[in-house]
Each structure stands twice: as structure tokens, then as C-alpha cells.
Scaffold this active site. Sequence first.
Site, PDB file in Angstrom:
ATOM      1  N   ARG A  35      51.192  35.395  34.470  1.00  0.00           N
ATOM      2  CA  ARG A  35      51.051  34.732  33.283  1.00  0.00           C
ATOM      3  C   ARG A  35      50.150  33.191  33.267  1.00  0.00           C
ATOM      4  NH1 ARG A  35      56.243  35.347  30.658  1.00  0.00           N
ATOM      5  NH2 ARG A  35      57.408  36.494  31.893  1.00  0.00           N
ATOM      6  N   GLY A  40      58.001  31.878  35.231  1.00  0.00           N
ATOM      7  CA  GLY A  40      58.639  33.100  34.893  1.00  0.00           C
ATOM      8  C   GLY A  40      59.275  33.151  33.643  1.00  0.00           C
ATOM      9  N   VAL A 235      73.645  53.229  18.702  1.00  0.00           N
ATOM     10  CA  VAL A 235      72.289  53.124  17.630  1.00  0.00           C
ATOM     11  C   VAL A 235      71.500  54.329  18.081  1.00  0.00           C
ATOM     12  CG1 VAL A 235      70.128  51.699  17.260  1.00  0.00           C
ATOM     13  CG2 VAL A 235      72.492  50.581  17.524  1.00  0.00           C
ATOM     14  N   MET A 317      71.489  39.378  36.923  1.00  0.00           N
ATOM     15  CA  MET A 317      69.917  38.779  36.350  1.00  0.00           C
ATOM     16  C   MET A 317      70.254  37.512  36.027  1.00  0.00           C
ATOM     17  SD  MET A 317      68.529  42.466  34.887  1.00  0.00           S
ATOM     18  CE  MET A 317      67.324  43.161  35.484  1.00  0.00           C
ATOM     19  N   HIS A 443      90.631  11.017  33.115  1.00  0.00           N
ATOM     20  CA  HIS A 443      91.079  11.021  31.933  1.00  0.00           C
ATOM     21  C   HIS A 443      90.305  10.175  30.686  1.00  0.00           C
ATOM     22  CE1 HIS A 443      93.644  11.832  28.325  1.00  0.00           C
ATOM     23  NE2 HIS A 443      94.021  10.650  28.228  1.00  0.00           N
TER      24      HIS A 443
HETATM   25  P1  FAD Z   1      61.226  36.012  36.525  1.00  0.00           P
HETATM   26  O1  FAD Z   1      61.964  34.922  35.840  1.00  0.00           O
HETATM   27  O2  FAD Z   1      61.255  37.370  35.500  1.00  0.00           O
HETATM   28  O3  FAD Z   1      59.715  35.798  36.907  1.00  0.00           O
HETATM   29  C1  FAD Z   1      58.818  36.785  37.454  1.00  0.00           C
HETATM   30  C2  FAD Z   1      57.490  36.667  37.228  1.00  0.00           C
HETATM   31  O4  FAD Z   1      56.595  37.370  37.970  1.00  0.00           O
HETATM   32  C3  FAD Z   1      57.003  36.644  35.979  1.00  0.00           C
HETATM   33  O5  FAD Z   1      56.133  35.391  35.675  1.00  0.00           O
HETATM   34  C4  FAD Z   1      55.922  37.533  36.055  1.00  0.00           C
HETATM   35  O6  FAD Z   1      54.708  37.314  35.055  1.00  0.00           O
HETATM   36  C5  FAD Z   1      55.531  37.574  37.552  1.00  0.00           C
HETATM   37  N1  FAD Z   1      54.708  38.910  37.717  1.00  0.00           N
HETATM   38  C6  FAD Z   1      55.363  40.133  37.807  1.00  0.00           C
HETATM   39  N2  FAD Z   1      54.855  41.272  38.484  1.00  0.00           N
HETATM   40  C7  FAD Z   1      53.727  40.405  38.903  1.00  0.00           C
HETATM   41  C8  FAD Z   1      52.523  40.783  39.696  1.00  0.00           C
HETATM   42  N3  FAD Z   1      52.231  42.158  39.878  1.00  0.00           N
HETATM   43  N4  FAD Z   1      51.686  39.815  39.774  1.00  0.00           N
HETATM   44  C9  FAD Z   1      51.951  38.446  39.508  1.00  0.00           C
HETATM   45  N5  FAD Z   1      53.057  38.026  38.853  1.00  0.00           N
HETATM   46  C10 FAD Z   1      53.670  39.065  38.459  1.00  0.00           C
HETATM   47  N6  FAD Z   1      69.511  33.319  33.365  1.00  0.00           N
HETATM   48  C11 FAD Z   1      70.281  32.128  33.717  1.00  0.00           C
HETATM   49  O7  FAD Z   1      70.706  31.988  34.773  1.00  0.00           O
HETATM   50  N7  FAD Z   1      70.551  31.270  32.503  1.00  0.00           N
HETATM   51  C12 FAD Z   1      70.172  31.386  31.364  1.00  0.00           C
HETATM   52  O8  FAD Z   1      70.508  30.678  30.437  1.00  0.00           O
HETATM   53  C13 FAD Z   1      69.158  32.521  31.124  1.00  0.00           C
HETATM   54  N8  FAD Z   1      68.870  32.613  29.705  1.00  0.00           N
HETATM   55  C14 FAD Z   1      68.033  33.638  29.488  1.00  0.00           C
HETATM   56  C15 FAD Z   1      67.543  33.914  28.257  1.00  0.00           C
HETATM   57  C16 FAD Z   1      66.857  34.886  27.989  1.00  0.00           C
HETATM   58  C17 FAD Z   1      66.284  35.054  26.473  1.00  0.00           C
HETATM   59  C18 FAD Z   1      66.198  35.888  28.965  1.00  0.00           C
HETATM   60  C19 FAD Z   1      65.285  36.908  28.518  1.00  0.00           C
HETATM   61  C20 FAD Z   1      66.648  35.738  30.440  1.00  0.00           C
HETATM   62  C21 FAD Z   1      67.624  34.736  30.489  1.00  0.00           C
HETATM   63  N9  FAD Z   1      68.105  34.465  31.749  1.00  0.00           N
HETATM   64  C22 FAD Z   1      68.839  33.443  32.187  1.00  0.00           C
HETATM   65  C23 FAD Z   1      67.852  35.260  32.892  1.00  0.00           C
HETATM   66  C24 FAD Z   1      66.825  34.676  33.683  1.00  0.00           C
HETATM   67  O9  FAD Z   1      65.492  34.372  32.966  1.00  0.00           O
HETATM   68  C25 FAD Z   1      66.298  35.579  34.986  1.00  0.00           C
HETATM   69  O10 FAD Z   1      67.353  35.913  35.552  1.00  0.00           O
HETATM   70  C26 FAD Z   1      65.285  35.006  35.807  1.00  0.00           C
HETATM   71  O11 FAD Z   1      64.340  34.466  35.170  1.00  0.00           O
HETATM   72  C27 FAD Z   1      64.910  35.704  37.062  1.00  0.00           C
HETATM   73  O12 FAD Z   1      64.245  35.069  37.743  1.00  0.00           O
HETATM   74  P2  FAD Z   1      62.925  35.779  38.723  1.00  0.00           P
HETATM   75  O13 FAD Z   1      62.301  34.864  39.560  1.00  0.00           O
HETATM   76  O14 FAD Z   1      63.565  37.177  39.561  1.00  0.00           O
HETATM   77  O15 FAD Z   1      61.972  36.581  37.560  1.00  0.00           O
HETATM   78  P1  NAI Z   2      73.411  42.590  28.849  1.00  0.00           P
HETATM   79  O1  NAI Z   2      73.650  43.618  29.722  1.00  0.00           O
HETATM   80  O2  NAI Z   2      74.191  41.243  28.942  1.00  0.00           O
HETATM   81  O3  NAI Z   2      73.963  43.112  27.208  1.00  0.00           O
HETATM   82  C1  NAI Z   2      73.445  44.535  26.871  1.00  0.00           C
HETATM   83  C2  NAI Z   2      74.642  44.854  25.875  1.00  0.00           C
HETATM   84  O4  NAI Z   2      73.887  45.858  25.132  1.00  0.00           O
HETATM   85  C3  NAI Z   2      75.660  45.481  26.523  1.00  0.00           C
HETATM   86  O5  NAI Z   2      76.987  44.939  25.959  1.00  0.00           O
HETATM   87  C4  NAI Z   2      75.717  46.961  26.326  1.00  0.00           C
HETATM   88  O6  NAI Z   2      76.848  47.555  26.236  1.00  0.00           O
HETATM   89  C5  NAI Z   2      74.969  46.877  24.841  1.00  0.00           C
HETATM   90  N1  NAI Z   2      73.941  48.118  24.735  1.00  0.00           N
HETATM   91  C6  NAI Z   2      73.127  48.905  25.444  1.00  0.00           C
HETATM   92  N2  NAI Z   2      72.618  50.044  24.927  1.00  0.00           N
HETATM   93  C7  NAI Z   2      73.237  49.950  23.597  1.00  0.00           C
HETATM   94  C8  NAI Z   2      72.901  50.595  22.450  1.00  0.00           C
HETATM   95  N3  NAI Z   2      72.150  51.562  22.634  1.00  0.00           N
HETATM   96  N4  NAI Z   2      73.453  50.277  21.282  1.00  0.00           N
HETATM   97  C9  NAI Z   2      74.399  49.361  21.165  1.00  0.00           C
HETATM   98  N5  NAI Z   2      74.664  48.451  22.323  1.00  0.00           N
HETATM   99  C10 NAI Z   2      73.887  48.756  23.386  1.00  0.00           C
HETATM  100  O7  NAI Z   2      72.037  42.348  28.418  1.00  0.00           O
HETATM  101  P2  NAI Z   2      71.134  41.198  27.497  1.00  0.00           P
HETATM  102  O8  NAI Z   2      71.822  40.588  26.619  1.00  0.00           O
HETATM  103  O9  NAI Z   2      69.866  42.058  27.063  1.00  0.00           O
HETATM  104  O10 NAI Z   2      70.586  40.529  28.906  1.00  0.00           O
HETATM  105  C11 NAI Z   2      69.828  40.783  29.873  1.00  0.00           C
HETATM  106  C12 NAI Z   2      70.080  40.067  30.929  1.00  0.00           C
HETATM  107  O11 NAI Z   2      69.600  38.617  31.010  1.00  0.00           O
HETATM  108  C13 NAI Z   2      71.450  39.966  31.396  1.00  0.00           C
HETATM  109  O12 NAI Z   2      71.670  40.423  32.700  1.00  0.00           O
HETATM  110  C14 NAI Z   2      71.937  38.289  31.583  1.00  0.00           C
HETATM  111  O13 NAI Z   2      72.242  38.226  33.005  1.00  0.00           O
HETATM  112  C15 NAI Z   2      70.437  37.816  31.443  1.00  0.00           C
HETATM  113  N6  NAI Z   2      70.703  36.583  30.707  1.00  0.00           N
HETATM  114  C16 NAI Z   2      71.516  35.329  30.959  1.00  0.00           C
HETATM  115  C17 NAI Z   2      71.708  34.389  30.146  1.00  0.00           C
HETATM  116  C18 NAI Z   2      72.645  33.583  30.559  1.00  0.00           C
HETATM  117  O14 NAI Z   2      72.926  33.460  31.731  1.00  0.00           O
HETATM  118  N7  NAI Z   2      73.214  32.522  29.821  1.00  0.00           N
HETATM  119  C19 NAI Z   2      70.996  34.642  28.733  1.00  0.00           C
HETATM  120  C20 NAI Z   2      70.281  35.578  28.447  1.00  0.00           C
HETATM  121  C21 NAI Z   2      70.395  36.624  29.255  1.00  0.00           C
END
Ligand code: FAD
Ligand code: NAI
Length: 464
Positions: A35, A40, A235, A317, A443
Site C-alpha cells: 500500500r 494496513g 441472498v 479478525m 461514583h
Molecule cells: P491488515 O491490517 O489487513 O494488514 C495487512 C497488510 O499487508 C495490508 O496493508 C496489505 O496491503 C499488506 N500486504 C498483503 N500482502 C502483501 C504482500 N504480498 N506484500 C506486501 N504487503 C502485503 N478490528 C478491531 O479490532 N477493531 C475495529 O474497530 C475494527 N474495525 C474494522 C472496520 C472495518 C471496516 C474493517 C474492514 C475491519 C475492522 N477491524 C477492526 C479488523 C482489523 O482491521 C483487522 O483485524 C486488522 O487490520 C488485522 O491486522 P493484520 O495486521 O493482520 O492485517
Molecule cells: P462477520 O463475520 O462479523 O459478519 C458477517 C455476517 O454476514 C454474519 O452474520 C453472517 O451470518 C452473514 N452472512 C454471511 N453470508 C451471508 C449471506 N449470503 N447472506 C446474508 N448474510 C450473510 O463479518 P464482517 O461484518 O464482514 O466483518 C469481518 C471481520 O472484520 C469480522 O471478523 C470482525 O471481527 C472484523 N471487524 C471488527 C470490527 C470491530 O472490532 N469493531 C469492526 C468491523 C470489522
Amino acid sequence: MPTYDLIVIGAGPGGYVCAIRAAQLGLKVACVEGRETLGGTCLNVGCIPSKALLHASHMLHETHENFARMGLMDASVNVDWAQMQSYKSDTVGTNTKGIEFLFKKNKIDWIKGWAQIEGPGKVRVGDTTHETKNIVIASGSVPSALKGVEVDNEGGVIVDSTGALALPKIPKSMVVIGAGVIGLELGSVYARLGAEVSVVEFLDVITPGMDGEVQKQFQKILGKQGLKFTLGAAVSGVTVENGTATVSYKLRKDDSEHRIEAETVLVATGRRPHVDGLGLDKIGVELNERGFVTIDEHWQTNVPGIYAIGDAVPGPMLAHKAEDEGMAAAEVIAGKHGHVNYGVIPGVIYTTPEVASVGLTEEAAKETGRRIKTGKFPFMGNARAKAMFQGEGFVKMIVDADTDRVLGCHIIGPNAGEMIHEVCVAMEFGAAAQDIAMTCHAHPTCSEAVREAALACGDGAIHA
Ligand code: FAD
Ligand code: NAI
């Protein structure tokens, strides 16, 4: 002599934390990131931008719903979507720059580009092969595809979480496929910004895996906030005509077919490990049946010297789980003892109210066969929560009936994501509910509800 002691692939919360800890322990470290910016998924298109939008939309909601109740009259707030997006991008930018600063401070080389592992100790980026003693795969995850649904983030009609964080405009209507964490957090954002939000979920419950009582209360509260739920719905496809999407689904209970239209469809049906392009098949790194990298208790793959952490390996995750594994793997590589307590990893959903949990749910605790007790305390009995109009949730504690040891805790209420940590610390120390109950809590704080739930596991809560 290899140039590096460690090359980390991926600079997400798993990878960058691993790199920093390894450098602190005296190793010569590089981190490869494809990136444009470090941090990440979490910093760029995950935790941070989503929390910025949740915060901004929560502020808007407060002005509309609660200001007048507190005597703050005539608050008229209009949404400038471009400004909200720029606030979000600035928040992301200061955090990703912060990681760059930390890399420089810790003398970590950022190798820009996409890495391929040529074999143990060999990482290729572009035309250069870098030599290293150890490799950590921290390549994270990407949204999983849904059959029959083509995501086009640029178009802004069918999007995944990345597209939903940067929509060209606030849609009038949105269908969210999947009532998981992403669907409910981002669905809440757009509902507060004025969109009609319908959530279609395959299972009969929202947020699968969460404590049953919390699931029910959470759905009820979100329903009051305007989110509509269709549960037990599979879906089968989404079509787009003249900029409007039609989601087709079948109700599982009677196989009846239905359609629902919206300006935007958010596909939030889970994420899959991202190991594409790393060349793992060529060097024989084993993956499990779901595509996650298989590791042993020291985060090492079946190939010596190659480790893996974060979303690329099995487990929740979550950014903080990835960070903990990053630190632990770095310590193992540096010859120390790395440790992650997988039994005490909190999970938080940052809606309003927040939902936080740690340890076993009541259902999971019962499945272990042990005798359990639960203690529950409603925020209606908590003065601070009521002053914030957030008396609808509760704290629920699950303890071993024979030893009083805390097995889990589930909170739906204001600042739940902060409050859960007192229970995490208690669980790390093997505390009993009575230990929390006997601890003086200030409190008026929302945390008093945690103490009351602990009291409810014994002789009874005071304010219930
Ligand atoms: P990532 O953060 O996915 O980082 C992996 C990096 O590796 C990426 O930047 C990618 O570009 C790089 N990469 C991959 N392959 C290669 C390669 N071959 N060469 C070089 N670089 C490479 N988790 C929470 O705990 N709290 C939250 O509030 C939360 N909110 C989220 C909201 C959303 C919308 C999403 C999508 C996820 C959220 N998550 C949240 C989940 C969290 O983002 C992930 O669990 C976390 O980022 C995982 O960290 P990671 O280091 O394993 O991977
Ligand atoms: P998720 O696994 O939390 O939820 C996916 C949902 O989609 C489930 O309820 C599942 O039953 C449903 N689903 C799957 N296939 C379907 C279908 N065909 N039709 C209708 N429903 C269907 O996954 P999500 O929300 O995409 O998040 C991915 C990961 O990102 C999670 O594992 C989460 O831990 C992480 N994340 C964490 C956050 C946080 O910690 N606040 C915020 C956002 C993401």
C-alpha cells in the site's frame, strides 16, 4: 550473511507492531508493504476511518435526538459530506504518518512493494531479493466475495466496507447484506446520516457468536434507531439498473422469494485471509481448509523460519489480536518467550450503545458442562448512563458457580468498549466475581454497573 534478522510482510497492526517489538529487542528489521501508506486495513480502510464516521454521525444523532431534551435549543446541523470525508481522511493520515515516524525511530526499513517469498530467508520485492533469517507473514485479510454479487467500490452502488467508507454521497436507502460487525457499524453510520437502512442476514440472529441476551437487546435497540432486519434470508443476487440496486433473497423458513431495492448495497458477509501472490504454495507453507495459514503455538508455519500472525491466521479478525500476536512472534524470534492469552481477547462493536464482550458467552459456558452463575445489572439502575439517555443496556457476568471465577462478561451500554477492560484484567489475574464486587468503583461512573453485575453474582446488586 543475511541483510536482516527479520522481514515482516504487511504493515497492518500485526506487522507493524511485530516489526517495532523486534527492533526494540535489537533485531535488524524490514517491513514490506504494498500500500501507499502504513497501517494496513485497520488504519487505512478499517478500524480508524469507520470509528471517525461513527463518531461524526453519533454527534449528529445527539444534536437531533438529545440536545433539546437537555435544554440545548435550536441546534441546527447540516451535514457537509465532503468535510466529513476529509475529517475521516485526516484522522487516517495522522495515524499512518505516526507509524512512519515509529519505523524511522526504531530504524525499521520500509521496503515498498508487494512481497513474494522465494524460500526460507528469501523475500522478493520487485527485482530485488532480500535475505533474512526470519520471515513473518502479516498479510491480513480482504472482504470475502458473495456469489452472484459484483462489488464495484468506484461505482458506489454495490460496495464492500472499503467503498462504504468513501461513498460519493449519502444514499437515501441502503441494504446491508450481513448483520455482523461491519454491517451494523456502517449501517448505523448511514442510518444516523438519514438513509433508510435494511439489514438482510442469513442466520436467525444478528452478530452470530455473541451472547444470546445481548443479541436480542442489541437488535431491539438498533430497531428503535431505524434499522430494519430481515433474518433467516439467503441472498441469491444483486442487480443494478439505472443506478438502483435490487437485492434478491429467499427466506429460509418457507423458501419464499423477495426483492428489496436500494441506492446502495453494502456487502458485509465476512473477510478471508489475504495470502494471494505470496507464493506460499511453491514453498510448501500449509494453509487450512479455509485458506488461513497454519501455525504452531509459537506462530511458526510448517516451514522453519517462516511465521504468520493476525488476520492471515485462524482466530478472531481483530486488530488487537493481531498486535498481540505481532509482539509475541517478535519475542519468540528474538529468543524470548512470547505469549497470547486467547481466552481473554475483548471484542467491541462501536455502535451507540457500544457492545463489548470477553470470555465465554452463557451458551458457551453451559456447553463446557460446568455449573455456572450469571449476574446481570441494567444501566437503568446507573445514574450516569441515565443522564446520557443510555439506560437500555446491561452488564452480564458469567462465573463458575463452584469457584466464583469470572468466565466471561458482556456489556451493552455507554462506553462498553472501555469498561470491558477491567474485566479483562480481572480474568487475566484469575479473579472471582467477588474480587470485582469488593473493589471500590468511583461514583457516578458507568463502570459501577460492572461492579453491580459482580455483586449480582453473589448476594445481590444494590441498585437493582
Ligand atoms: P491488515 O491490517 O489487513 O494488514 C495487512 C497488510 O499487508 C495490508 O496493508 C496489505 O496491503 C499488506 N500486504 C498483503 N500482502 C502483501 C504482500 N504480498 N506484500 C506486501 N504487503 C502485503 N478490528 C478491531 O479490532 N477493531 C475495529 O474497530 C475494527 N474495525 C474494522 C472496520 C472495518 C471496516 C474493517 C474492514 C475491519 C475492522 N477491524 C477492526 C479488523 C482489523 O482491521 C483487522 O483485524 C486488522 O487490520 C488485522 O491486522 P493484520 O495486521 O493482520 O492485517
Ligand atoms: P462477520 O463475520 O462479523 O459478519 C458477517 C455476517 O454476514 C454474519 O452474520 C453472517 O451470518 C452473514 N452472512 C454471511 N453470508 C451471508 C449471506 N449470503 N447472506 C446474508 N448474510 C450473510 O463479518 P464482517 O461484518 O464482514 O466483518 C469481518 C471481520 O472484520 C469480522 O471478523 C470482525 O471481527 C472484523 N471487524 C471488527 C470490527 C470491530 O472490532 N469493531 C469492526 C468491523 C470489522
